[in-house]
Motif scaffolding. Structure first.
Motif, mmCIF file in Angstrom:
data_model
loop_
_atom_site.group_PDB
_atom_site.id
_atom_site.type_symbol
_atom_site.label_atom_id
_atom_site.label_comp_id
_atom_site.label_asym_id
_atom_site.label_seq_id
_atom_site.Cartn_x
_atom_site.Cartn_y
_atom_site.Cartn_z
ATOM 1 N N ASP A 75 43.484 12.739 36.372
ATOM 2 C CA ASP A 75 44.370 11.572 36.540
ATOM 3 C C ASP A 75 44.542 11.200 38.013
ATOM 4 O OD1 ASP A 75 44.685 11.368 33.823
ATOM 5 O OD2 ASP A 75 46.654 12.342 33.760
ATOM 6 N N GLN A 76 44.633 12.221 38.886
ATOM 7 C CA GLN A 76 44.764 11.946 40.332
ATOM 8 C C GLN A 76 43.478 11.306 40.871
ATOM 9 O OE1 GLN A 76 48.015 12.784 41.314
ATOM 10 N NE2 GLN A 76 47.936 13.429 39.173
ATOM 11 N N LEU A 77 42.333 11.863 40.466
ATOM 12 C CA LEU A 77 41.045 11.355 40.962
ATOM 13 C C LEU A 77 40.765 9.931 40.477
ATOM 14 C CD1 LEU A 77 38.710 14.487 40.489
ATOM 15 C CD2 LEU A 77 40.044 13.848 42.500
ATOM 16 N N ASP A 78 41.285 9.594 39.299
ATOM 17 C CA ASP A 78 41.079 8.251 38.728
ATOM 18 C C ASP A 78 42.051 7.213 39.277
ATOM 19 O OD1 ASP A 78 38.976 9.098 37.181
ATOM 20 O OD2 ASP A 78 40.165 9.391 35.363
ATOM 21 N N ASP A 79 43.055 7.679 40.031
ATOM 22 C CA ASP A 79 44.071 6.774 40.572
ATOM 23 C C ASP A 79 43.554 6.135 41.869
ATOM 24 O OD1 ASP A 79 46.276 5.535 41.722
ATOM 25 O OD2 ASP A 79 47.671 7.149 41.197
ATOM 26 N N GLU A 80 43.249 4.852 41.800
ATOM 27 C CA GLU A 80 42.668 4.147 42.956
ATOM 28 C C GLU A 80 43.615 4.090 44.157
ATOM 29 O OE1 GLU A 80 39.754 2.489 43.905
ATOM 30 O OE2 GLU A 80 38.722 3.434 42.231
ATOM 31 N N THR A 81 44.915 4.246 43.916
ATOM 32 C CA THR A 81 45.851 4.226 45.053
ATOM 33 C C THR A 81 45.799 5.551 45.813
ATOM 34 O OG1 THR A 81 47.751 5.029 43.771
ATOM 35 C CG2 THR A 81 47.411 2.637 43.836
ATOM 36 N N LEU A 82 45.369 6.627 45.121
ATOM 37 C CA LEU A 82 45.264 7.943 45.765
ATOM 38 C C LEU A 82 43.846 8.217 46.281
ATOM 39 C CD1 LEU A 82 47.259 10.272 43.329
ATOM 40 C CD2 LEU A 82 47.929 9.621 45.643
ATOM 41 N N PHE A 83 42.861 7.888 45.432
ATOM 42 C CA PHE A 83 41.459 8.117 45.764
ATOM 43 C C PHE A 83 40.710 6.783 45.698
ATOM 44 C CE2 PHE A 83 42.717 12.407 44.971
ATOM 45 C CZ PHE A 83 41.783 13.227 45.591
ATOM 46 N N PRO A 84 40.891 5.924 46.719
ATOM 47 C CA PRO A 84 40.235 4.614 46.690
ATOM 48 C C PRO A 84 38.711 4.742 46.774
ATOM 49 C CG PRO A 84 41.272 4.979 48.825
ATOM 50 C CD PRO A 84 41.684 6.124 47.954
ATOM 51 N N SER A 85 38.016 4.051 45.881
ATOM 52 C CA SER A 85 36.548 4.125 45.906
ATOM 53 C C SER A 85 35.940 2.925 46.623
ATOM 54 C CB SER A 85 36.000 4.205 44.473
ATOM 55 O OG SER A 85 36.394 3.067 43.732
ATOM 56 N N LYS A 86 36.744 1.889 46.814
ATOM 57 C CA LYS A 86 36.215 0.676 47.456
ATOM 58 C C LYS A 86 36.253 0.795 48.984
ATOM 59 C CE LYS A 86 37.470 -2.361 43.625
ATOM 60 N NZ LYS A 86 37.979 -1.295 42.740
ATOM 61 N N ILE A 87 35.212 0.297 49.625
ATOM 62 C CA ILE A 87 35.114 0.343 51.093
ATOM 63 C C ILE A 87 36.247 -0.482 51.702
ATOM 64 C CG2 ILE A 87 33.691 -0.340 53.079
ATOM 65 C CD1 ILE A 87 31.231 0.274 51.280
#
Length: 216
Positions: free
Chosen positions: A124-136
């Motif tokens: 759940d943490q890894l999927d949270d874009e606010t915690l782990f942003p994947s976008k440059i």
């Protein structure tokens, strides 16, 4: 959501967390894999020149989640309510689960239940874009390092449980080289960036010293 009763055939405990191809983190992951191929783990964990520390920690945290996911997936049939009624790492260390949100007061539970809670929470943490942003260009939150440290501290407990309670099964499955390399990589990484308190590492301290001494 829990994936504990998903297909065992893939030999992963949870679905693998993929890093989007073409992203900055994907390039870093490729760099990490290439460096690992050199066999020098101390060098492999170092922050690549000119790279962002948060990005590097994020990429490696995802990678360790996937590694532990696969390793635990190979021994789930040996880790059940009967064999492991409590989540422990030897007789001196027992872990109770709390995530601060759904379960605020630590609860005593079996190892498979604890690991299911733990891996679901990490996912759940890894999927949270606010915690782990994947976008440059999307910045990491101010509390990122604190969250990453908690994730790694908890992932360590799965290694500790496997070593203390299931190492015979790992040998039987001829997975010990895979487990040892994965754990050595994990330990060198958390030592390089001081991510887990030494007291938390106590259940495997002898093994950690042994692995470290071979590289001196």
């Amino acid at each position: 959501m829990s994936f504990l009763f998903g297909s065992r055939s893939s030999k992963t405990f949870k679905p693998k967390k993929n890093i989007p191809e073409g992203s900055r983190q994907y390039e870093l992951l490729k760099h990490a894999e290439a460096t690992l191929g050199s066999g020098n783990l101390r060098q492999a964990v170092m922050l690549p020149e000119g790279e962002d520390l948060n990005e590097w920690i994020a990429v490696n945290t995802v990678d360790f989640f996937n590694q532990i996911n696969m390793l635990y997936g190979t021994i789930t049939e040996f880790c059940n309510e009967t064999t492991c009624p409590v989540m422990s790492a030897g007789p001196r260390y027992e872990y109770h689960w709390a995530d601060g949100t759904n379960i605020k007061k630590p609860i005593k539970c079996s190892a498979p239940k604890y690991i299911d809670y733990l891996m679901t929470w990490v996912q759940d943490q890894l999927d949270d874009e606010t915690l782990f942003p994947s976008k440059i260009g999307v910045p990491f939150p101010k509390n990122f390092m604190s969250v990453a440290k908690t994730i790694l501290k908890r992932l360590f407990r799965v290694y500790a449980h496997i070593y203390h309670q299931h190492f015979d099964s790992v040998i039987q499955l001829q997975e010990e080289a895979h487990l040892n390399t994965s754990f050595k990589h994990f330990i060198f990484f958390v030592q390089e960036f001081n991510l887990i308190d030494r007291r938390e590492l106590a259940p495997l301290q002898d093994l950690i010293e042994k692995l470290g001494s071979k590289d001196r």
